[in-house]
Design an enzyme around this catalytic site. Structure first.
Site, PDB file in Angstrom:
ATOM      1  N   ASP A 390      -1.273  -1.227   3.418  1.00  0.00           N
ATOM      2  CA  ASP A 390      -1.109   0.146   3.862  1.00  0.00           C
ATOM      3  C   ASP A 390      -1.350   0.244   5.366  1.00  0.00           C
ATOM      4  OD1 ASP A 390      -0.942   2.931   2.651  1.00  0.00           O
ATOM      5  OD2 ASP A 390      -2.746   3.139   3.870  1.00  0.00           O
ATOM      6  N   GLU A 419       3.405  -2.295   5.236  1.00  0.00           N
ATOM      7  CA  GLU A 419       3.902  -0.923   5.092  1.00  0.00           C
ATOM      8  C   GLU A 419       3.691  -0.232   6.437  1.00  0.00           C
ATOM      9  OE1 GLU A 419       3.543   3.433   4.385  1.00  0.00           O
ATOM     10  OE2 GLU A 419       1.849   2.156   4.858  1.00  0.00           O
TER      11      GLU A 419
END
Ligand SMILES: O=P(O)(O)O[C@H]1O[C@H](CO)[C@@H](O[C@H]2O[C@H](CO)[C@@H](O)[C@H](O)[C@H]2O)[C@H](O)[C@H]1O
Length: 670
Positions: A390, A419
């Site tokens: 993330d 990401e």
């Protein structure tokens, strides 16, 4: 002489490639491939040169090998040399280049020329004899007395003067070959850098991802799901043809600053909170949300998925809810404001009021970084081999470089997906330092010219040497504007593009149901986003495109050309709304053509220009195409074809079969 000048060597080795940022980062390949190394190699004068690629596997340590060498050649004689070595297994390899003059081979070339014009070569023969004696000595030292004997015999003959036998021996190619093995390598130049290639397992290059929230697994929007409920989804995911399931964080969720429905800053008593707000009294990054189950349940889920041919990708979000045990136990790991409070996180313009950030480069990094690495290893030990990381671009690059290298030195099979939706150079830097896959701007490329330009950059060197873009038409954070207005035609065409342009693609649950309602006009967030509440998914909802998705994934599984990343080539299509491209395996055993429409509303016709030469098809040859979405076959001939694409069938995917004359009859092959 300065060391700098010394290093040039008499034989010059320049421009060694592939190499990334002067060798700072490894290039990437996949096991089973080979690495072709090229270099410009030359020397003053006319000496015959020999060059080799030196290589060895360095990781995993248990499989580390000694340095080996493969010959390089310069087929065009233009000082551009190349050689390849095999990348047989997952791990890290090192390579460099070495080159030297082969003086005996040079001598053979020259003596040939002199003999041809009738020159007296007695003196040259004596030189050759001296050289062969030195070579023979090296052969003896290497433990090859037969080779030594052979060279000494020729040397004796050369000593006896010019005779037909001596001349014949001098130009004997076999003698040259033997002598070449013992050339004087003390004069060799070795390229002054050892380069690296990281060899991933195939999953890093080819995979179809499906994302769902296990807490919604019961599908009634009321009952909190468990891993046992999530197990029941495995056959569904498998029926859609996906082979990786990505789970948003599965850890305890904080209560303090918990977010409510639709990203509200106040949560009601029943609100489940964002799973990215990691950590509560029940534990942090190494714990499982108690309502999902136990660590054992999780491990069982992973095992069950693996048994059904599906890998689990776990979310790695290095951030904490204010309730995370780390906050109390290690306040020194967090960024504090001057007033003593801990700073909340953001990814401008987005604000994450329910989480706090680590002080990545602060004085406590020596304990923080190893702890964060131990989080990865904790889940690896429970069977996870893929991590979707993330927001990596909001953390320091040196942390990722360190962490990924450390993990992959122990476990090269671990794959990290970045990401990061941010500036292009930052995304590229993350890929260079070790992320095996990256999110991309595919999600927002809606026109043919921009899509082709972007894809050409992504799938060709130098970018394809280090970055593999995983194409997502939606995520829980992104319902692109295009899908909000496109209806099912748009969902079909974006899925077809993602699944055929890149060898790695993924979608978030709801895509197959054409879920397309935004939280507000002009916003890309979903209405009633699953990030903040349990969802009642009706997977059989009328108008769903499950069959279409399953068909796309099935085609990817059966046609290897779709499993490679850097084999995409665009071809002309007369209609600006229709994009036309091909993919083929290097050996030509799998070759496919794809035409896809950008128009979700209307039928589009186009003339396509088939790249006959690239496909190895003669201009007058009749070949068969099998359109895989509709299962129809046709015979094509010549450089053009006609296509009609509609919102129901916005993509045509053709496997190409050529007729081959066998003794009995014609049969065709892919
Ligand atoms: O910042 P990105 O757009 O890359 O999104 C990723 O990271 C976000 C922060 O982890 C994450 O955001 C979600 O979790 C936050 C923390 O609980 C919450 O404040 C946000 O409202 C929520 O959207 C996002 O989902 C993730 O993909």
């Amino acid at each position: 002489m300065s060391e700098r000048i010394e290093r040039i060597g008499s034989t010059v080795i320049e421009n060694v490639r592939p190499q990334l940022d002067a060798g700072r980062w490894p290039v990437k390949r996949v096991e089973g491939e080979s690495l072709t190394v090229q270099a410009d190699i030359f020397k003053e004068g006319h000496d015959v040169l020999v060059a080799v690629v030196r290589w060895r596997q360095s990781v995993p340590r248990s499989q580390a090998t000694e340095w080996a060498e493969v010959p390089m050649s310069s087929p065009k004689g233009n000082d551009l040399w190349e050689g390849s070595f095999p990348l047989t297994s997952n791990g890290r390899y090192e390579y460099t280049v070495e080159a030297w003059p082969d003086f005996f081979a040079t001598w053979v070339t020259e003596i040939k020329r002199k003999v041809d014009v009738g020159r007296d070569v007695r003196s040259e023969l004596l030189e050759g004899a001296a050289m062969l004696r030195a070579h023979a000595e090296r052969a003896r030292q290497d433990g090859n007395p037969d080779d030594a004997e052979r060279m000494l015999k020729a040397a004796t003959l050369f000593d006896q003067g010019m005779s037909p036998n001596a001349i014949a021996a001098a130009v004997d190619p076999e003698l040259k070959r033997v002598a070449s093995r013992y050339a004087d390598r003390s004069v060799a130049t070795r390229y002054d850098r050892v380069l690296e290639v990281f060899v991933d397992r195939e999953k890093a290059r080819y995979g179809s991802w499906y994302e769902f929230f296990p807490r919604s697994a019961p599908r009634d929007g009321r009952t909190h799901g468990t891993f046992k409920d999530a197990e029941k989804w495995l056959p569904y995911v498998q029926s859609l043809g996906f082979d990786v399931i990505y789970l948003p964080p599965v850890h305890p969720i904080g209560l303090k600053a918990r977010k409510g429905k639709n990203n509200s800053l106040t949560a009601g008593p029943d609100d489940v909170g964002s799973p990215w707000a990691i950590g509560g009294p029940e534990g942090g990054h190494k714990a499982i949300h108690p309502q999902l189950g136990t660590l054992e349940d999780f491990a069982r889920f992973v095992k069950e998925a693996n048994a059904q041919g599906i890998e689990i990708a776990m979310d790695l979000a290095y951030q904490c809810s204010p309730d995370h045990p780390y906050v109390k136990e290690h306040p020194e790991w967090f960024l504090h404001r001057p007033d003593g409070t801990i700073k909340t996180a953001e990814n401008p313009p987005k604000r994450y009021e329910d989480i706090v950030n680590f002080d990545w480069l602060g004085p406590a990094r020596d304990t923080l970084w190893p702890e964060l690495k131990s989080v990865v290893m904790h889940w690896v030990n429970l069977g996870v081999r893929i991590f979707r990381v993330d927001n990596p671009h909001t953390k320091p690059m040196q942390f990722w470089a360190w962490m990924i290298r450390e993990v992959q030195t122990e476990r090269p099979d671990i794959i990290f997906l970045a990401e990061a939706f941010t500036r292009p150079k930052v995304m590229k830097a993350l890929a260079k330092l070790g992320f095996g896959q990256s999110y991309s701007y595919f999600t927002w490329r809606n026109f043919k010219a921009e899509m082709q330009e972007y894809l050409e950059e992504l799938t060709q060197p130098p970018v394809s040497d280090y970055m593999r873009a995983n194409f997502w038409p939606n995520t829980p954070d992104i319902l692109p504007e295009f899908l909000q207005r496109s209806g099912p035609g748009g969902f079909r065409l974006r899925a077809a593009m993602a699944a055929t342009l890149s060898s790695v693609w993924g979608m978030y649950c709801g895509y197959e149901l054409c879920e397309g309602t935004p939280v507000a006009p002009g916003k890309e967030e979903y209405l009633d986003s699953e990030k903040y509440e349990l969802k009642a998914w009706d997977l059989d909802r009328p108008g769903n495109i499950r069959d279409y998705i399953a068909r796309l994934n099935g085609i990817r599984q059966r046609h290897r050309a779709f499993q490679l990343y850097d084999n995409l080539r665009f071809h002309p299509s007369e209609n600006e709304q229709v994009m036309f491209y091909s993919k083929r395996t290097p050996d030509g055993t799998s070759q496919v053509l794809v035409a896809v429409s950008f128009d979700p509303y209307n039928a589009q016709d186009s003339v396509l220009y088939v790249p006959l030469e690239e496909l190895g098809i003669q201009p007058d040859e009749t070949y068969q195409v099998h359109e895989l979405m509709t299962d129809t076959r046709s015979l094509w001939q010549g450089p053009t074809a006609q296509v009609r694409l509609t919102p129901e069938q916005p993509a045509a995917i053709w496997a190409i079969y050529r007729f081959r004359r066998s003794e009995q009859a014609f049969d065709y092959y892919e």
